[in-house]
Design an enzyme around this catalytic site. Structure first.
Site, PDB file in Angstrom:
ATOM      1  N   GLU B 194       0.688  -1.162  -0.032  1.00 42.49           N
ATOM      2  CA  GLU B 194      -0.016  -0.006  -0.046  1.00 42.49           C
ATOM      3  C   GLU B 194       0.893   1.301  -0.156  1.00 42.49           C
ATOM      4  OE1 GLU B 194      -0.832  -2.633   1.821  1.00 42.49           O
ATOM      5  OE2 GLU B 194      -2.869  -3.010   1.134  1.00 42.49           O
ATOM      6  N   HIS B 263     -10.282  -4.563  10.912  1.00 39.07           N
ATOM      7  CA  HIS B 263     -10.683  -4.377   9.662  1.00 39.07           C
ATOM      8  C   HIS B 263     -11.934  -3.546   9.625  1.00 39.07           C
ATOM      9  CE1 HIS B 263      -7.678  -7.544   8.657  1.00 39.07           C
ATOM     10  NE2 HIS B 263      -8.088  -7.324   7.392  1.00 39.07           N
TER      11      HIS B 263
END
Lengths: 335, 460
Positions: B194, B263
């Site tokens: 990322e 998450h």
């Protein structure tokens, strides 16, 4: 001052050699002046000088073509001068004035020039490495034959994002030259104490990126390696140059210099100075006389003094500037 | 001409120091780079180097002197051809910039508060499409893909990159079919990296492209936070307007279901704080499509916060060639006179459900969907609150430093006299997201909490 004799026969004309001398001297005198203005309180915050490393950018700029891009860290004054940015605009940015490249809003570490394809000036160690790969990505996407020089230091070479960028640059064959300016100290931590590899460029092997180490105190060696790297990058994708150089001054202006000896610095200055080396070449080869070089010195001194005067006289930015350039209203046109 | 050597500032904060030791004496020849003296600052002892070449003519400040102010002449340097007669020392050079700054401060304009572009017109309850437009039912997922595909057809510099966006057809199937239509050059699978691909995206935007960077979820964007904030959001300002990052960072944000603490986080309040970013967080499919098209065309970095639970929900979407929704214009989903409920994204599900149930009890809520958080259509909130005199905000994010707490402060500052009750912020609970189904349900904001809050502010 005795300079180490370059090992290779120069493959450049006397005029080119004189231009390198001039460009390196401009950086050195400019940085000395910046240090002086810092001491006078005219430049604030962080200020990272490039003295000692001049041959790196001057040698690589000699290998670049019009339209090629460059991006670097916060030690960026040399890169800007070498790619042809106006010393007045650079110095006025250092003093935070309206006439600076970023209208005084960027400072020493954050300067840009769309016109000269200089994409900063980045203050976060190694952030410029993926950014540089991204610039190369845009050139590859447009298939325009341009390359990007992404400069970073031996300290940045230990950041994870460098290797994320290496991986994608190799996968996608991005036309990017990763230039590791190895000045041997990450702030005050020597390469030996911070970096597991003796030769940082060899880390590229893990990604299939070729590279080499280069003597960064020899502008001609840098130029030659730069030409090879550029040719590779234009055709076959990324290339790594680990340029071994040395910074004479502290990491920033507030560096107490406790991590190395005064003798070590003096020895580099006496024996390996990149400007003295070119000076000797010019004189020994009868390409220039002492008077010719004195004339160059004088001209540089004038340019640098003028930049300092400009940087002092340029007004502070208008307070309205606080609120401008936060959002673009139209897409900036590409230079 | 003789040069005065001034006491240097050797750190960003140094105002005075001790001249600990001279390493040269009068009559010594010095060249640039030679160490002249050791100076003690509050932090360290530093070496002070010569800038110019010459001969030390006179030492003005003896070693050992303490409290020597920055810019005090400490020695005189004679250049080639100077004589000692040239040593007319003057008063220390004034640091003009600082004096000037002080006087400027006095006439600084009153704090303008915000750099956000204001909406052209505040929201109203009329639809965003012309009367008589054909509507079709579409899921948020389809609307998002159509929005991106239309913009990719329109501008060949628009491309999509991220994990599993191409051959896998999108981890949440948002990019389904895009690889087939646009090819591998424009729909690019990245490695799981990322920080790296966000940086490459920003660099590509600097280089003139219009990237759409997909994060599989925004939880993973924390790895890329430096590139989003420091590189994408700030470059336009730092370059004095020369270059910036016209691009979109998008992906699902907030809690999905049963995926636990790492998450399940709503980043709305984080991104909303950053000048230089625009932040969209739509609820309905038509807004997903219209705001995505606006985001791709916007010349600034846009954070586009989606929601996995909403991906499969269907809404009316206008069947138009080029349907866009402007940033900074809220949508009034329901008009009412008793209370204003402000929400955005999936929070709207709770807000609308609560409004329906409250209506059965005779309480008419006005429900405002902000759609974008930066710019934020505070004008529509204020207009509504001035009518209803009460406000409840709804979001899934945490309470401290929430979007709702910002809205409350705006209402307090701009409409204090109109309030008949304190504003209540309905938020997610102040805990990491638990895994157990019952705990997770309780950790999120609930419709009942919204109903209770409305009753509290309406004293019912």
């Amino acid at each position: 001052m005795a300079a180490k004799k370059p090992t290779k026969k120069p493959n450049v004309s006397a005029e080119e050699l004189k231009a390198y001398y001039r460009d390196m001297l401009l950086i050195r005198r400019f940085e000395e002046k910046a240090g002086q203005l810092y001491g006078m309180g005219l430049i604030g915050g962080f200020c990272h000088l490039y003295i000692g490393q001049e041959a790196v950018v001057v040698g690589l700029e000699a290998a670049a073509e019009e339209g090629d891009k460059r991006i670097t860290s916060y030690r960026d004054h040399g890169h800007m001068l070498a790619c042809g940015m106006d010393p007045n605009g650079v110095m006025a940015e250092l003093t935070g004035r309206e006439g600076g490249y970023s209208k005084g809003k960027g400072g020493s570490m954050h300067m840009f020039s769309k016109e000269k394809h200089f994409y900063g000036g980045h203050g976060i160690v190694a952030a410029q490495v993926p950014l540089g790969a991204g610039l190369a990505f845009s050139d590859k996407y447009k298939d325009n034959g341009r390359v990007t020089f992404a400069y970073f230091g031996d300290g940045a070479a230990n950041q994870g994002q460098v290797y994320e960028a290496f991986n994608m640059a190799a996968l996608w064959k991005l036309p990017c030259i990763f230039v590791i300016e190895n000045n041997q100290y990450a702030m005050g931590t020597s390469q030996q104490r911070s970096t597991s590899s003796a030769e940082i460029y060899e880390r590229g092997k893990a990604f299939g990126i070729p590279g080499e180490a280069v003597d960064g105190m020899d502008v001609l060696a840098v130029k030659e390696a730069g030409e090879k790297a550029v040719a590779h990058a234009r055709k076959d994708g990324p290339y790594i140059l680990e340029i071994k150089t040395y910074r004479y001054r502290g990491h920033s202006m507030s560096d107490p210099a406790k991590y190395r000896t005064r003798e070590e610095v003096q020895k580099m200055r006496d024996e390996r100075d990149p400007i003295e080396a070119v000076r000797s070449l010019l004189l020994q080869g009868n390409h220039a006389t002492e008077d010719d070089l004195k004339a160059i010195d004088k001209e540089i001194k004038k340019v640098v003094n003028e930049s300092a005067e400009f940087a002092k006289d340029s007004p502070e930015p208008h307070l309205d500037e606080l609120w401008t350039d936060i959002y673009a209203t139209e897409v900036p046109q590409e230079a | 001409m003789a040069i005065e050597i001034l006491m240097p500032a050797l750190s960003p904060t140094m105002e005075e120091g001790t001249l600990a030791k001279w390493l040269v004496k009068e009559g010594d020849t010095v060249s640039s780079g030679d160490i002249l003296a050791e100076i003690e600052t509050d932090k360290a002892t530093m070496e002070f180097e010569a800038v110019d070449e010459g001969t030390i003519g006179k030492i003005l400040i003896a070693e050992g002197s303490e409290g020597v102010k920055v810019n005090t002449p400490i020695a005189v340097l004679l250049e080639e051809g100077d004589s000692a007669d040239d040593m007319n020392t003057s008063a220390p050079a004034k640091a003009e910039s600082k004096d000037q700054a002080a006087s400027d401060d006095a006439k600084a304009p009153a704090a303008q508060g915000h750099s956000q572009p204001k909406p052209a017109a505040p929201a109203d309850a009329t639809p965003d499409w012309p009367e008589g437009t054909t509507l079709k039912q579409q899921t948020v997922r389809e609307a998002l893909r159509d929005g991106m595909a239309e913009e990719m057809r329109r501008d060949e510099n628009v491309f999509l990159m991220g994990e599993e966006v191409a051959e896998y057809q999108g981890a949440y199937k948002i990019s389904q079919g895009l690889l087939d239509e646009f090819g591998a050059k424009r729909v690019i699978d990245t490695p799981i990296t990322e920080h790296g691909f966000a940086g490459i995206g920003v660099g590509a935007a600097f280089g003139g492209l219009r990237p759409i960077v997909e994060f599989m979820t925004f939880n993973f964007a924390m790895q890329a936070m430096d590139q989003i904030i420091n590189s994408a959001a700030k470059t336009l300002y730092m370059s004095g307007g020369q270059m910036g990052a016209p691009m979109v960072f998008r992906g699902p944000n907030g809690a999905a279901a049963r995926v636990g603490a790492q998450h399940s986080q709503d980043y709305a309040a984080w991104f909303m704080q950053i000048p230089g970013l625009k932040v969209a967080m739509p609820y309905s499919a038509s807004d997903y499509k219209g705001l995505m098209k606006t985001a791709i065309r916007d010349p600034n970095p846009v954070i586009f916060l989606e929601n996995e639970i909403l991906y499969g929900r269907s809404f009316d979407v206008p069947d138009m060639d080029d349907y866009t929704v402007p940033f900074g214009k809220a949508r009034i989903w329901r008009e009412g006179s008793d209370v204003t409920i402000v929400s955005f994204g999936i929070g709207m599900s709770y807000a609308l459900e609560a409004a329906d149930k409250l209506a059965e009890e005779g309480i008419e809520a006005e429900v405002i969907d902000l759609r974008t958080l930066r710019p934020m259509d505070t004008e529509s909130i204020l207009r509504s609150v001035k009518k209803t005199n009460r406000c409840v905000t709804v979001e899934e994010g945490w309470p401290q430093g929430s979007v709702g707490s910002y809205i409350s402060s705006v209402i307090m500052q701009e409409a204090f006299d109109y309030l008949d009750a304190p504003v209540i912020n309905c938020t997610g609970k102040d805990v990491p997201m638990p895994y157990a189904a019952n705990l997770e349900k309780h950790a999120l904001v609930t419709t009942n909490e919204v109903i209770e809050a409305v009753k509290k502010v309406t004293y019912k």
